[in-house]
Design a protein around this motif. Structure first.
Motif, mmCIF file in Angstrom:
data_model
loop_
_atom_site.group_PDB
_atom_site.id
_atom_site.type_symbol
_atom_site.label_atom_id
_atom_site.label_comp_id
_atom_site.label_asym_id
_atom_site.label_seq_id
_atom_site.Cartn_x
_atom_site.Cartn_y
_atom_site.Cartn_z
ATOM 1 N N ARG A 1 3.909 -3.914 -5.752
ATOM 2 C CA ARG A 1 4.591 -2.724 -4.970
ATOM 3 C C ARG A 1 4.244 -2.557 -3.602
ATOM 4 O O ARG A 1 3.515 -2.234 -3.715
ATOM 5 N N ASP B 1 14.031 -1.781 -10.975
ATOM 6 C CA ASP B 1 12.820 -1.597 -10.007
ATOM 7 C C ASP B 1 13.573 -2.214 -8.808
ATOM 8 O O ASP B 1 12.257 -2.000 -8.226
ATOM 9 N N ALA C 1 0.786 -4.804 -9.356
ATOM 10 C CA ALA C 1 1.605 -4.261 -10.227
ATOM 11 C C ALA C 1 1.393 -4.883 -11.594
ATOM 12 O O ALA C 1 1.226 -4.235 -11.739
ATOM 13 N N GLY D 1 5.124 3.576 -3.392
ATOM 14 C CA GLY D 1 5.661 3.869 -4.389
ATOM 15 C C GLY D 1 5.697 4.236 -5.707
ATOM 16 O O GLY D 1 6.784 5.041 -6.467
ATOM 17 N N PRO E 1 7.462 3.698 -11.899
ATOM 18 C CA PRO E 1 8.519 3.825 -11.211
ATOM 19 C C PRO E 1 9.305 5.198 -12.254
ATOM 20 O O PRO E 1 7.970 5.467 -13.016
ATOM 21 N N ALA F 1 7.606 -1.699 -14.711
ATOM 22 C CA ALA F 1 8.640 -1.348 -14.328
ATOM 23 C C ALA F 1 10.122 -1.990 -14.909
ATOM 24 O O ALA F 1 9.999 -2.852 -15.979
ATOM 25 N N ARG G 1 10.359 -1.857 -2.071
ATOM 26 C CA ARG G 1 9.340 -0.289 -2.235
ATOM 27 C C ARG G 1 8.725 -2.230 -3.517
ATOM 28 O O ARG G 1 8.096 -1.360 -3.110
ATOM 29 N N THR G 2 9.768 -2.426 -4.366
ATOM 30 C CA THR G 2 9.145 -3.885 -4.974
ATOM 31 C C THR G 2 9.762 -5.380 -5.055
ATOM 32 O O THR G 2 10.471 -4.881 -5.228
#
Length: 408
Positions: free
Chosen positions: A401, A290, A255, A405, A408, A286, A382-383
């Motif tokens: 990520r 996050d 990501a 997901g 964000p 992000a 998740r991240t």
């Protein structure tokens, strides 16, 4: 910009010669660090390492190829086979120009080079292998993988020490976004021969402890260097939409990526790690909140640990995000280390578990991090953020990520 998915993984590590064995050992806190076994290291100030033992190169590579390759290249070739198979990609069924390779190496084929230099000194020039002309070179893994799989698309090699594995993934992501359907990328190093070990000792960052439980202690008040290691990981990157269209399984997406270089010490300017983190977060769109876990660089050197902890506190707040350094179970694998951490981060997302950092008993007061110690911590991931720093001032940060997901 299009999402770039990771569809294949292959790890080669001191605590596990393949991906799932490495991951099982890492989650369970099983270390691969022990005394160097391939030669008598008693005369050297550093005698511990993370060795990949019983690596079955001869079971996977031809007798013609083995004399041409250094140990790191044999690992890279086997890992390339496994990563492509894990992604469900048959290179023979694709155009060679649709596949690229980007690798990183911090030292090149030191073991091969040492053997040929010994032949030169002891037997004369006629006994030096013709393969010495390329087997030692930093770019040899990219070349040999390309030849093995007919991958004729864009290729590259990064030489940024520990940061190299993440830099290779960042570069591969750029190539996929530019239209290359498949890019195989990561880092692999194997520099534990006497010549390779001496080269690392001169850097002044290797631990001299003979106790595997006290030799590599990132963020600990007693930190006094790190343990060297060998191995690494290769990952298959593809356009996420194209991967879904062919029914491929995705471990997650790359990501965000950021890279910086530290200013000269005389300038008085701060190190560049914080800026690399901020660049990667911005690239991923992000926020600090996050990030569910940070796979830290964890140098095991007091000043460097202090600087990393400060950067994390400035971005996230003190002890605001779980931090882990699974490299305590493998040693620092140079360019292989950060790509192996990327594999661990993706598997942490898959299995909702953060692997531990071993042996840290006295967290330094000037390192305010929520270090996951001794046992794995089960939590939704998740991240993830992966960090790495290379000797000489290289910094890299990668945001991974989970596929589900979304934004964000």
């Amino acid at each position: 910009m299009s999402d770039v998915a990771v569809t294949g993984l292959a790890a080669v590590a001191p605590n596990g010669p393949d991906t799932e064995e490495y991951w099982k050992a890492t989650v369970e806190g099983i270390s691969g660090v022990s005394g160097i076994s391939r030669y008598d290291a008693g005369r050297y100030p550093t005698r511990l390492a993370g060795e990949v033992r019983d690596f079955p190169a001869a079971e996977h590579l031809s007798s013609r190829l083995l004399p041409q390759t250094d140990r790191m290249t044999r690992m890279a070739l086997v890992a390339s086979d496994r990563a492509l198979a894990d992604a469900g990609i048959d290179p023979a069924a694709r155009s060679g120009f649709d596949m690229g390779v980007v690798t990183a190496s911090g030292s090149g084929g030191f073991e091969f080079a040492q053997n040929e230099l010994q032949n030169l000194w002891s037997k004369g020039p006629k006994h030096v292998s013709a393969y010495q002309s390329f087997a030692w070179f930093y770019a040899v893994n990219t070349g040999q993988i390309s030849i093995r799989h007919g991958m004729r698309g864009p290729g590259g090699v990064l030489v940024t020490d520990q940061a190299g594995g993440l830099d290779a993934l960042g570069h591969a992501r750029r190539r996929v976004r530019a239209g290359v359907p498949v890019v195989l990328a990561g880092g692999m190093d194997a520099s534990l021969s006497p010549w390779g070990l001496v080269a690392q000792i001169t850097g002044g960052r290797l631990s001299r402890s003979d106790d595997p439980r006290r030799a590599y202690l990132p963020f600990d008040a007693a930190a006094d260097g790190h343990v060297p290691g060998e191995g690494g990981a290769l990952l298959v990157l593809e356009d996420a939409a194209a991967a879904r269209a062919r029914g491929a399984r995705s471990y997650g997406t790359v990501a965000g990526y950021g890279a910086t270089f530290d200013p000269a010490p005389a300038t008085g300017r701060p190190p560049g790690l914080r800026r690399a983190v901020e660049l990667a977060l911005a690239d991923a769109r992000a926020h600090p909140a996050d990030i569910d876990v940070v796979f830290a660089d964890g140098a095991g050197v007091r000043a460097l640990d202090r600087a990393e902890a400060r950067a994390l506190a400035e971005v996230f707040g003190p002890c605001a995000v779980p931090v882990t350094v699974p490299k305590t179970m493998t040693g620092r694998l140079y360019s292989g280390a950060s790509s192996l951490d990327a594999v661990a981060a993706l598997l942490a997302i898959r299995d909702a578990v953060v692997p531990p950092t071993l042996h840290v008993t006295d967290l330094a007061e000037d390192c305010p991090v929520d270090l996951v110690r001794d046992t794995a911590r089960h939590l939704p991931v998740r991240t993830a953020l992966v960090l790495s720093r290379g000797h000489g001032g290289f910094n890299a940060a990668l945001v991974l990520r989970g596929e589900s997901g979304g934004e964000p």
